[in-house]
Design a protein around this motif. Sequence first.
Motif, short mmCIF file in Angstrom:
data_model
loop_
_atom_site.label_atom_id
_atom_site.label_comp_id
_atom_site.label_asym_id
_atom_site.label_seq_id
_atom_site.Cartn_x
_atom_site.Cartn_y
_atom_site.Cartn_z
N THR A 85 0.80 -1.23 0.00
CA THR A 85 0.00 0.00 0.00
C THR A 85 0.83 1.28 0.00
OG1 THR A 85 -0.15 -0.06 2.43
CG2 THR A 85 -1.92 -1.13 1.18
N VAL A 86 2.01 1.23 0.57
CA VAL A 86 2.81 2.46 0.73
C VAL A 86 4.06 2.47 -0.14
CG1 VAL A 86 4.07 3.90 2.39
CG2 VAL A 86 1.96 2.75 3.09
N LEU A 87 4.77 1.34 -0.19
CA LEU A 87 6.08 1.32 -0.83
C LEU A 87 6.08 1.55 -2.34
CD1 LEU A 87 8.37 -1.35 0.85
CD2 LEU A 87 8.52 1.13 0.92
N PRO A 88 5.11 1.04 -3.11
CA PRO A 88 5.23 1.17 -4.57
C PRO A 88 5.47 2.60 -5.05
CG PRO A 88 3.51 -0.39 -4.05
CD PRO A 88 3.94 0.23 -2.74
N GLY A 89 4.71 3.56 -4.53
CA GLY A 89 4.90 4.94 -4.97
C GLY A 89 6.27 5.48 -4.61
N ILE A 90 6.77 5.10 -3.44
CA ILE A 90 8.09 5.57 -3.01
C ILE A 90 9.18 4.94 -3.87
CG2 ILE A 90 9.73 5.55 -1.08
CD1 ILE A 90 7.31 5.70 0.79
N LEU A 91 9.05 3.65 -4.17
CA LEU A 91 10.07 2.98 -4.98
C LEU A 91 10.08 3.51 -6.41
CD1 LEU A 91 9.86 -0.70 -3.70
CD2 LEU A 91 11.38 1.15 -2.98
N LEU A 92 8.94 3.95 -6.90
CA LEU A 92 8.91 4.59 -8.22
C LEU A 92 9.75 5.86 -8.22
CD1 LEU A 92 5.17 4.18 -9.32
CD2 LEU A 92 7.18 3.09 -10.34
N ARG A 93 9.70 6.59 -7.11
CA ARG A 93 10.50 7.82 -7.01
C ARG A 93 11.98 7.49 -6.84
NH1 ARG A 93 5.62 9.31 -4.58
NH2 ARG A 93 6.20 8.85 -2.44
N VAL A 94 12.30 6.40 -6.15
CA VAL A 94 13.70 5.95 -6.06
C VAL A 94 14.21 5.61 -7.45
CG1 VAL A 94 15.22 4.13 -5.22
CG2 VAL A 94 13.51 5.10 -3.69
N GLN A 95 13.39 4.88 -8.20
CA GLN A 95 13.79 4.47 -9.54
C GLN A 95 13.96 5.67 -10.47
OE1 GLN A 95 11.04 1.85 -11.71
NE2 GLN A 95 12.76 0.44 -11.98
N ALA A 96 13.08 6.66 -10.33
CA ALA A 96 13.18 7.85 -11.17
C ALA A 96 14.46 8.63 -10.87
CB ALA A 96 11.96 8.74 -10.97
N ARG A 97 14.86 8.63 -9.59
CA ARG A 97 16.06 9.37 -9.20
C ARG A 97 17.34 8.61 -9.56
NH1 ARG A 97 16.18 11.75 -3.20
NH2 ARG A 97 14.11 12.35 -3.96
N TYR A 98 17.28 7.29 -9.46
CA TYR A 98 18.45 6.46 -9.73
C TYR A 98 18.09 5.40 -10.77
CZ TYR A 98 19.79 8.59 -5.29
OH TYR A 98 20.06 9.48 -4.29
N PRO A 99 18.02 5.75 -12.04
CA PRO A 99 17.53 4.82 -13.06
C PRO A 99 18.39 3.59 -13.27
CG PRO A 99 18.42 6.82 -14.06
CD PRO A 99 18.33 7.08 -12.59
N ASP A 100 19.67 3.63 -12.87
CA ASP A 100 20.54 2.47 -13.04
C ASP A 100 20.49 1.52 -11.85
OD1 ASP A 100 21.38 3.33 -15.51
OD2 ASP A 100 23.04 4.51 -14.70
N LEU A 101 19.71 1.88 -10.83
CA LEU A 101 19.62 1.04 -9.64
C LEU A 101 18.47 0.04 -9.79
CD1 LEU A 101 20.65 0.56 -6.70
CD2 LEU A 101 18.87 2.16 -5.96
N LYS A 102 18.79 -1.24 -9.61
CA LYS A 102 17.76 -2.28 -9.67
C LYS A 102 17.22 -2.52 -8.26
CE LYS A 102 19.93 -4.70 -13.56
NZ LYS A 102 20.52 -5.98 -14.02
N ILE A 103 15.91 -2.71 -8.17
CA ILE A 103 15.24 -2.90 -6.88
C ILE A 103 14.66 -4.30 -6.82
CG2 ILE A 103 13.39 -2.12 -5.35
CD1 ILE A 103 13.65 0.65 -6.71
N ASP A 104 14.98 -5.02 -5.76
CA ASP A 104 14.44 -6.36 -5.51
C ASP A 104 13.63 -6.27 -4.22
OD1 ASP A 104 13.85 -8.98 -5.17
OD2 ASP A 104 15.91 -9.69 -4.93
N LEU A 105 12.30 -6.24 -4.35
CA LEU A 105 11.41 -6.08 -3.19
C LEU A 105 10.89 -7.44 -2.76
CD1 LEU A 105 9.83 -4.30 -1.21
CD2 LEU A 105 8.06 -4.07 -2.98
N VAL A 106 11.09 -7.77 -1.48
CA VAL A 106 10.65 -9.03 -0.90
C VAL A 106 9.57 -8.74 0.12
CG1 VAL A 106 11.34 -11.11 0.36
CG2 VAL A 106 12.96 -10.00 -1.20
N LEU A 107 8.35 -9.24 -0.10
CA LEU A 107 7.25 -9.02 0.82
C LEU A 107 6.99 -10.29 1.61
CD1 LEU A 107 4.74 -7.00 -1.40
CD2 LEU A 107 6.53 -6.16 0.13
N ASN A 108 7.06 -10.15 2.93
CA ASN A 108 6.93 -11.31 3.81
C ASN A 108 6.58 -10.81 5.20
OD1 ASN A 108 7.20 -13.67 5.31
ND2 ASN A 108 8.96 -14.37 4.13
N ASP A 109 5.52 -11.35 5.79
CA ASP A 109 5.14 -10.93 7.13
C ASP A 109 6.02 -11.56 8.21
OD1 ASP A 109 3.17 -9.11 6.55
OD2 ASP A 109 1.57 -10.59 6.49
#
Length: 307
Positions: A105-129
């Motif tokens: 609910t919260v992270l996707p929008g923030i990670l889009l902004r991370v990606q926009a600022r650092y386009p060469d950075l790859k993001i691996d998001l792991v969701l686990n409770d």
Amino acid sequence: MDLLTMMRVYVRVVERGTMSAAARDLDLGQPAVSERIDKLEKFLGVRLLTRSSRTLTCTDEGRAFYESSLELLQAADRAVHTLSRQDHLLNGTIRIASAQCFGETVLPGILLRVQARYPDLKIDLVLNDAVVDPLTEGVDISLRLGRLAEGAYIAYPLGIVERMLVAAPSYLARHPEISKPADLASHPFIRVKGILNNDQLPLSSPDATIENVRIRTTVTTSHWRPMYEMIAAGSGIGVVQRPACADAMQQGKLIRLLPAYIVPAFTLNALVPAQRPLSPRITRVVDILRDEIPLSLNQDGGLSPFG
């Protein structure tokens, strides 16, 4: 032989615990990773890893070489960072672990902004409770909700995520009124596994004392979304994180129960491995999270930043 590249491969294998996981992080085939480790061991003349059918374990020499390699790679990253501070030089892969509801609910929008600022950075998001330790699980940043235990990590407080006791109007129209905490026990409660396992709901009363109220669990789920959908459909009552239900509450699709009482919030921390200094990609992404998460969640009142 590119020794620095070999060391990067070896460090990732140690941190991830398997050749296959390291291969995925590095965008290599598993045979290529295994070949590089074999060549590195032959070059050094020592056995670095003890292999079994399922796990890899460092030998004493392997652990010492891992620590030295990590220090050297961090120094190399600092050297590059010192020569140029341009954002496009921030590259590689950053692995972030998060609880499911917050991560969806919260992270996707923030990670889009991370990606926009650092386009060469790859993001691996792991969701686990489940609790994810950044050191043992091989992640760079672990976003942890709830009380912290002892561990080899550095914690950056991000605030508190509020939780709401809610029900759908359709449910309330068909069932007896909930006017006091004791009334909760007569209503079907829907919850995520691992939360409120003792069928006791802590509530902070108007005088700020904590009261543990009995609930009657009828459905448990391993993911927050089915819980939310069942509550919204009028199947029962439950506790939902504020970011996941704020819109529905504003639209009148969910109603807050016992508004004079507060379900204790979750503390939110960003955990990183206790290694000094941290790599530039970790420090920069942590800085973005510390800036962006309070702004994102304060839009719906879902989080109160620490002063």
